[in-house]
Design a protein around this motif. Structure first.
Motif, PDB file in Angstrom:
ATOM      1  N   LEU A 524     -11.661 -46.288  23.443  1.00  0.00           N
ATOM      2  CA  LEU A 524     -11.121 -47.378  22.640  1.00  0.00           C
ATOM      3  C   LEU A 524      -9.619 -47.535  22.853  1.00  0.00           C
ATOM      4  CD1 LEU A 524     -13.081 -46.907  19.288  1.00  0.00           C
ATOM      5  CD2 LEU A 524     -13.405 -48.671  21.027  1.00  0.00           C
ATOM      6  N   THR A 525      -8.900 -46.403  22.983  1.00  0.00           N
ATOM      7  CA  THR A 525      -7.471 -46.488  23.266  1.00  0.00           C
ATOM      8  C   THR A 525      -7.220 -47.155  24.606  1.00  0.00           C
ATOM      9  OG1 THR A 525      -7.101 -44.458  22.001  1.00  0.00           O
ATOM     10  CG2 THR A 525      -5.365 -45.138  23.525  1.00  0.00           C
ATOM     11  N   PHE A 526      -7.970 -46.737  25.609  1.00  0.00           N
ATOM     12  CA  PHE A 526      -7.843 -47.366  26.930  1.00  0.00           C
ATOM     13  C   PHE A 526      -8.143 -48.861  26.852  1.00  0.00           C
ATOM     14  CE2 PHE A 526     -10.322 -48.932  30.542  1.00  0.00           C
ATOM     15  CZ  PHE A 526      -9.360 -48.876  31.554  1.00  0.00           C
ATOM     16  N   LEU A 527      -9.225 -49.214  26.160  1.00  0.00           N
ATOM     17  CA  LEU A 527      -9.628 -50.619  26.086  1.00  0.00           C
ATOM     18  C   LEU A 527      -8.581 -51.444  25.355  1.00  0.00           C
ATOM     19  CD1 LEU A 527     -11.919 -52.595  26.752  1.00  0.00           C
ATOM     20  CD2 LEU A 527     -12.910 -52.087  24.526  1.00  0.00           C
ATOM     21  N   LEU A 528      -8.062 -50.930  24.238  1.00  0.00           N
ATOM     22  CA  LEU A 528      -7.086 -51.678  23.458  1.00  0.00           C
ATOM     23  C   LEU A 528      -5.802 -51.908  24.253  1.00  0.00           C
ATOM     24  CD1 LEU A 528      -6.236 -52.932  20.756  1.00  0.00           C
ATOM     25  CD2 LEU A 528      -5.470 -50.664  20.028  1.00  0.00           C
ATOM     26  N   VAL A 529      -5.278 -50.844  24.879  1.00  0.00           N
ATOM     27  CA  VAL A 529      -4.037 -50.983  25.649  1.00  0.00           C
ATOM     28  C   VAL A 529      -4.241 -51.923  26.842  1.00  0.00           C
ATOM     29  CG1 VAL A 529      -2.341 -49.729  27.039  1.00  0.00           C
ATOM     30  CG2 VAL A 529      -3.212 -48.726  24.923  1.00  0.00           C
ATOM     31  N   PHE A 530      -5.382 -51.793  27.514  1.00  0.00           N
ATOM     32  CA  PHE A 530      -5.623 -52.640  28.678  1.00  0.00           C
ATOM     33  C   PHE A 530      -5.762 -54.105  28.279  1.00  0.00           C
ATOM     34  CE2 PHE A 530      -8.505 -54.700  31.713  1.00  0.00           C
ATOM     35  CZ  PHE A 530      -7.780 -54.510  32.887  1.00  0.00           C
ATOM     36  N   VAL A 531      -6.465 -54.364  27.162  1.00  0.00           N
ATOM     37  CA  VAL A 531      -6.621 -55.759  26.718  1.00  0.00           C
ATOM     38  C   VAL A 531      -5.272 -56.357  26.361  1.00  0.00           C
ATOM     39  CG1 VAL A 531      -7.550 -57.180  24.851  1.00  0.00           C
ATOM     40  CG2 VAL A 531      -9.013 -55.525  25.984  1.00  0.00           C
ATOM     41  N   VAL A 532      -4.415 -55.585  25.674  1.00  0.00           N
ATOM     42  CA  VAL A 532      -3.083 -56.095  25.316  1.00  0.00           C
ATOM     43  C   VAL A 532      -2.263 -56.390  26.565  1.00  0.00           C
ATOM     44  CG1 VAL A 532      -0.910 -55.482  24.200  1.00  0.00           C
ATOM     45  CG2 VAL A 532      -3.073 -54.984  23.058  1.00  0.00           C
ATOM     46  N   LEU A 533      -2.253 -55.471  27.525  1.00  0.00           N
ATOM     47  CA  LEU A 533      -1.488 -55.693  28.749  1.00  0.00           C
ATOM     48  C   LEU A 533      -2.079 -56.824  29.583  1.00  0.00           C
ATOM     49  CD1 LEU A 533      -0.754 -51.995  29.786  1.00  0.00           C
ATOM     50  CD2 LEU A 533       0.779 -53.621  28.691  1.00  0.00           C
ATOM     51  N   PHE A 534      -3.395 -56.932  29.601  1.00  0.00           N
ATOM     52  CA  PHE A 534      -4.031 -58.023  30.342  1.00  0.00           C
ATOM     53  C   PHE A 534      -3.675 -59.373  29.729  1.00  0.00           C
ATOM     54  CE2 PHE A 534      -7.631 -60.899  31.051  1.00  0.00           C
ATOM     55  CZ  PHE A 534      -7.689 -60.880  32.436  1.00  0.00           C
ATOM     56  N   ALA A 535      -3.689 -59.448  28.377  1.00  0.00           N
ATOM     57  CA  ALA A 535      -3.304 -60.697  27.723  1.00  0.00           C
ATOM     58  C   ALA A 535      -1.836 -61.016  27.988  1.00  0.00           C
ATOM     59  CB  ALA A 535      -3.570 -60.591  26.218  1.00  0.00           C
ATOM     60  N   THR A 537      -0.148 -60.155  30.655  1.00  0.00           N
ATOM     61  CA  THR A 537      -0.066 -60.613  32.042  1.00  0.00           C
ATOM     62  C   THR A 537      -0.470 -62.071  32.158  1.00  0.00           C
ATOM     63  OG1 THR A 537      -0.555 -58.380  32.842  1.00  0.00           O
ATOM     64  CG2 THR A 537      -0.887 -60.191  34.387  1.00  0.00           C
ATOM     65  N   ARG A 538      -1.547 -62.455  31.472  1.00  0.00           N
ATOM     66  CA  ARG A 538      -1.987 -63.848  31.518  1.00  0.00           C
ATOM     67  C   ARG A 538      -0.934 -64.778  30.918  1.00  0.00           C
ATOM     68  NH1 ARG A 538      -5.246 -64.012  35.607  1.00  0.00           N
ATOM     69  NH2 ARG A 538      -7.269 -63.011  35.294  1.00  0.00           N
ATOM     70  N   LEU A 539      -0.305 -64.367  29.820  1.00  0.00           N
ATOM     71  CA  LEU A 539       0.743 -65.193  29.228  1.00  0.00           C
ATOM     72  C   LEU A 539       1.935 -65.333  30.172  1.00  0.00           C
ATOM     73  CD1 LEU A 539       0.706 -63.908  25.527  1.00  0.00           C
ATOM     74  CD2 LEU A 539      -0.106 -66.110  26.377  1.00  0.00           C
ATOM     75  N   PHE A 540       2.313 -64.229  30.822  1.00  0.00           N
ATOM     76  CA  PHE A 540       3.434 -64.291  31.761  1.00  0.00           C
ATOM     77  C   PHE A 540       3.099 -65.184  32.954  1.00  0.00           C
ATOM     78  CE2 PHE A 540       5.958 -62.258  35.246  1.00  0.00           C
ATOM     79  CZ  PHE A 540       7.200 -62.678  34.789  1.00  0.00           C
ATOM     80  N   GLN A 541       1.860 -65.089  33.443  1.00  0.00           N
ATOM     81  CA  GLN A 541       1.443 -65.976  34.531  1.00  0.00           C
ATOM     82  C   GLN A 541       1.503 -67.438  34.110  1.00  0.00           C
ATOM     83  OE1 GLN A 541      -2.406 -63.775  35.359  1.00  0.00           O
ATOM     84  NE2 GLN A 541      -1.866 -64.352  37.446  1.00  0.00           N
ATOM     85  N   SER A 542       1.054 -67.718  32.900  1.00  0.00           N
ATOM     86  CA  SER A 542       1.083 -69.097  32.420  1.00  0.00           C
ATOM     87  C   SER A 542       2.515 -69.607  32.309  1.00  0.00           C
ATOM     88  CB  SER A 542       0.378 -69.180  31.062  1.00  0.00           C
ATOM     89  OG  SER A 542       0.429 -70.482  30.547  1.00  0.00           O
ATOM     90  N   ALA A 543       3.424 -68.744  31.804  1.00  0.00           N
ATOM     91  CA  ALA A 543       4.825 -69.159  31.706  1.00  0.00           C
ATOM     92  C   ALA A 543       5.422 -69.410  33.085  1.00  0.00           C
ATOM     93  CB  ALA A 543       5.624 -68.090  30.959  1.00  0.00           C
TER      94      ALA A 543
END
Length: 826
Positions: A524-535, A537-543
């Motif tokens: 769960l820790t891995f999943l939570l951190v990865f989802v936050v970083l993935f989101a 990354t997507r926001l930075f790509q969009s910007a």
């Protein structure tokens, strides 16, 4: 005693008679005083372990005593598990310091005295720091072994009880004694009640509580006699007044009161009777069991109405069997009554300790009744599926297949259960029949919950019931509910709560991959951190794509390459950071990575090749999005470049997926790489005798006057050659946008045709003459054919086969030669 505490007490007593002993307070591991201590008293643990091992060796301890002992050992085991991490930070620091000193010298080698002294000091400190953890680990192993031995012994006893054979209820001599024992229970109950009434204290209590008792009885009578009917009326009123998607949910919520109100009346009646103080142990137990009968009946009644509603316009969860709705509702109520009777019989058996013969005789009619209901329900379930197949409904759903399987199981149990009881295996028969009823109730509740999920999803998304029922989200939620119900099914079919806790403990402990421990918390820790970083990354790509890169002047292909590269980099870094944050040691997975590399090398060569090629395409950018390319016989515009393949949209508006390895290992023609400028060629021929200078001048004028033809470099006209039928010219023009190559060629050809017609210049077409060298042979062949057609047929096939005839040999040869305009023939 006030009303609310008394009601809560009665509810606890009623539920306590129905609940397994394992669920009662006191069994929870670690709830004893030892769990509250901070320091571990290993002497106390040693005494507990010796006591448990002695009980296991003797094998004479009761199952209840073993369960209590197991709960105590599990509490110690949990403390030992937590104590294994004692001094973890200090141990890690000491190991790092030892690693910094380098490897220990081998035999015969020496090192500096200061380093040797420091190494000895650190080694001693490390050994001392590891003592608590190693001691706790050893104690944990001992506790684990004791728990496993207790579980094995309890399961062996349970299996032995199931296979225990007793007297058969078919023996006539057992029935008079059984009926006498059953009647004796009620006589003892009456004696207890009479003894209670003869007590002055009881009579005084009765007089004091009489007003409250009367009030309780009156309220209970109203709730039991009129409450359910009033709730049915209320449900129908809500359905009539509600509109839209919330109508079904409003009706469902109000229908719950059809169970709550009668059950509340039962509890009030139970409280009224017990508050009189007239009942002893047997009377109180019997009245509590009667409350179980009422609860089971009303719950079964409600489930039957939810699955088979009375109104035709109401949703039908089990529409395939709706023609048997009335009968299925009756059988549901009957099952509830039979379950309640089983509660009463179990309560009497527990109080009076009936003999095995009496138990067999009293339980046998109940099991036969269960079998009759099972048989009828099973046949209805199977019949409905057979009707669906007979009506050419070839697409039998998964639910219908499950319905058929349940029906077949019920039919088998309807025969096997009473048969087991008849031959003397009473415990096995009870184990086969009674949990089946609870399992059917849980399955029905899961079906009802699925309808609730679908309606809630439709209400939130504003979709129709049909669309919501076909959506993925409700199906996933229902699947999660099914998974969550598995422990309930396990408890129903004899699993102990301690067994489920053991499974849960092992699940929380996770599994080992090398030296790395993977547990749910780590995942769960891995999943939570990865989802936050993935989101992120997507926001930075969009910007970047929408705000920053358009202002840099980089071409769209380069912008897409940068955005894609940052996306892959962000995902990779996110995975590494998430793994590190979760505490997973990547070095422990080295052997896994090695094994995977071998598999990748042999089984995933193409995938890895395409992946690497995709990275090369994104870095070198020989092809970018928007380019007009030609690769592998396909021509089109590059629409998307991923790490595995590239999508090309052809001019026929078809998508072609090309593996990235084809771009690296094969030849690619890029028509628009770097710029849209490109050259086109138009070829034209004129008749012999035409003024070639005039033709060249006309073609140059046409090329230079077209708006899309670049003047630098200037267009060129080449006199190619003297062709077989024409004088051939070639126009070479550079266009500002090669994408308009085909329209420009078409326009250029139109203008050439118009100018040549105006100037009287002829565009010849190819001409050919046919020369026949032996015309005499052709005429001789025609005469021979005419003679053979006029000759009579031979008398028989054998004669025709034996006769020999001569045939003319036509030696004509057709040749095609280029000729002049007159086409002379020789």
């Amino acid at each position: 005693m006030t009303f609310l505490p008394r009601l809560l007490l009665i509810l606890a007593l009623a539920l306590g008679t129905l609940a397994p002993v394992e669920w009662r307070p006191g069994w929870i591991p670690g709830s004893g005083p030892a769990a509250a201590q901070q320091a571990i008293d290993y002497d106390a643990w040693h005494d507990v372990a010796l006591r448990a091992e002695a009980a296991l060796d003797s094998g004479e301890a009761s199952t209840e005593a073993l369960e209590d002992l197991r709960a105590e050992v599990v509490g110690w085991r949990q403390r030992f598990l937590e104590a294994q991490d004692t001094n973890a930070a200090a141990i890690e620091s000491l190991r790092d310091q030892l690693d910094a000193l380098g490897p220990a010298p081998e035999e015969g080698e020496t090192e500096a005295d200061e380093i040797a002294a420091r190494r000895a000091e650190l080694t001693e400190d490390l050994a001392n720091a590891e003592v608590p953890g190693r001691t706790a680990e050893a104690a944990f192993r001992r506790a684990e072994a004791i728990v496993r031995q207790i579980d094995t012994l309890v399961r062996t006893r349970q299996a032995g009880e199931l296979m225990q054979i007793g007297p058969s209820p078919a023996i006539p001599a057992l029935w008079p004694d059984a009926l006498a024992d059953f009647a004796e229970s009620f006589r003892e109950m009456a004696i207890e009640t009479r003894a209670q009434w003869n007590s002055d204290i009881t009579r005084e209590t009765f007089r004091t509580q009489l007003p409250f008792t009367v009030v309780y009885i009156v309220i209970a009578a109203v709730l039991l006699l009129r409450g359910r009917r009033a709730m049915v009326w209320l449900t129908q009123a809500v359905l009539n007044r509600s509109r839209g998607r919330a109508r079904w949910l409003a009706g469902f919520i109000t229908s719950l009161f059809q169970v709550v109100v009668p059950v509340l009346g039962i509890l009030l009646l139970l409280a009224a009777l017990i508050s009189t103080g007239l009942f002893g142990v047997r009377g109180t137990t019997f009245i509590s069991a009667l409350s179980g009968l009422g609860m089971a009946t009303f719950i079964a009644w409600w489930i039957g109405l939810r699955l088979y509603p009375l109104h035709e316009d109401a949703p039908r969860p089990l529409a395939a069997t709706f023609e048997y709705a009335g009968e299925m509702r009756f059988h549901a109520i009957l099952l509830g009554v039979l379950v309640g009777l089983r509660y009463i019989l179990s309560a009497l058996v527990g109080v009076d300790s009936y003999s095995e013969g009496t138990r067999a005789v009293l339980y046998f009619p109940l099991l036969v009744a269960f079998g009759f209901v099972f048989l009828r329900i099973g046949r209805i379930l199977m019949r409905s599926v057979s009707l669906s197949e007979a009506n050419d409904e070839l697409d039998v759903t998964f639910a219908q297949r499950g319905q058929r399987l349940v029906g077949q199981a019920l039919v088998v149990l309807a025969v096997v259960g009473p048969a087991l009881a008849l031959v003397g295996y009473l415990n096995a028969a009870i184990f086969a029949m009674v949990p089946t009823v609870s399992s059917l109730a849980v399955l029905a509740l899961l079906r009802i919950l699925h309808d609730i999920v679908v309606e809630l999803y439709g209400l939130i998304t504003r979709k129709s019931s049909e669309e919501a029922g076909q959506a993925l989200t409700p199906s996933l939620i229902s699947f999660g509910l099914v998974i969550a119900s598995l422990p309930v099914f396990a408890l129903i079919w004899g699993a102990r709560p301690s067994d489920l806790l053991e499974v849960w403990a092992q699940f929380n402990a996770g599994f080992s991959v090398g030296d790395a421990q993977i547990s749910p918390s780590v995942f769960l820790t891995f999943l939570l951190v990865f989802v936050v970083l993935f989101a992120g990354t997507r926001l930075f790509q969009s910007a970047l794509k929408s705000t920053i890169l358009p202002k840099t002047g980089i071409d769209p292909g380069g912008q897409n390459a940068i955005v894609s590269g940052i996306g892959y980099l962000g995902i990779g870094l996110g995975a590494v950071i998430a793994i590190t944050t979760a505490g997973i040691d990547l070095s422990a997975l080295a052997f896994v990575a090695g094994a995977l590399s071998v598999g990748i090398g042999f089984g995933m060569q193409n995938i890895v090749s395409n992946f690497i090629s995709g990275l090369i395409l994104l870095v070198e950018r020989p092809v970018a999005e928007g380019d007009w390319i030609e690769v592998g016989g396909h021509m089109g515009i590059v629409k998307d470049i991923s790490v595995r393949s590239t999508r090309i949209e052809t001019f026929d508006k078809n998508d072609v997926i090309v593996p990235n390895a084809d771009f690296i290992s094969g030849a690619v023609k890029n028509w628009t790489r770097g710029s849209s400028v490109g050259r086109i060629i138009v070829t034209v021929g004129v008749a012999y005798g035409t003024d070639t200078r005039k033709v060249e001048k006309i073609l140059l004028e046409i090329a230079m006057n077209h708006p899309l033809v670049a003047l630098d470099p200037e267009p060129e006209v080449d006199f190619l050659e003297f062709g077989a039928s024409s004088l051939d010219f070639q126009m070479r023009m550079v266009l500002r946008d090669i994408a308009y190559g085909l329209p420009v060629r078409t326009e250029i050809r139109h203008q050439i045709a118009e100018r040549f017609a105006a100037e009287g210049i002829e565009i010849p077409f190819a001409q050919q003459d046919i020369w026949i060298r032996n015309p005499e042979a052709m005429r001789l062949g025609k005469a021979q054919v005419a003679t053979e057609e006029a000759a009579p047929e031979p008398p028989t096939d054998d004669a025709a086969a034996s006769s020999s005839g001569s045939t003319s040999d036509m030696r004509g040869e057709d040749t095609v030669d280029d000729a002049g305009p007159d086409g002379d023939q020789a």
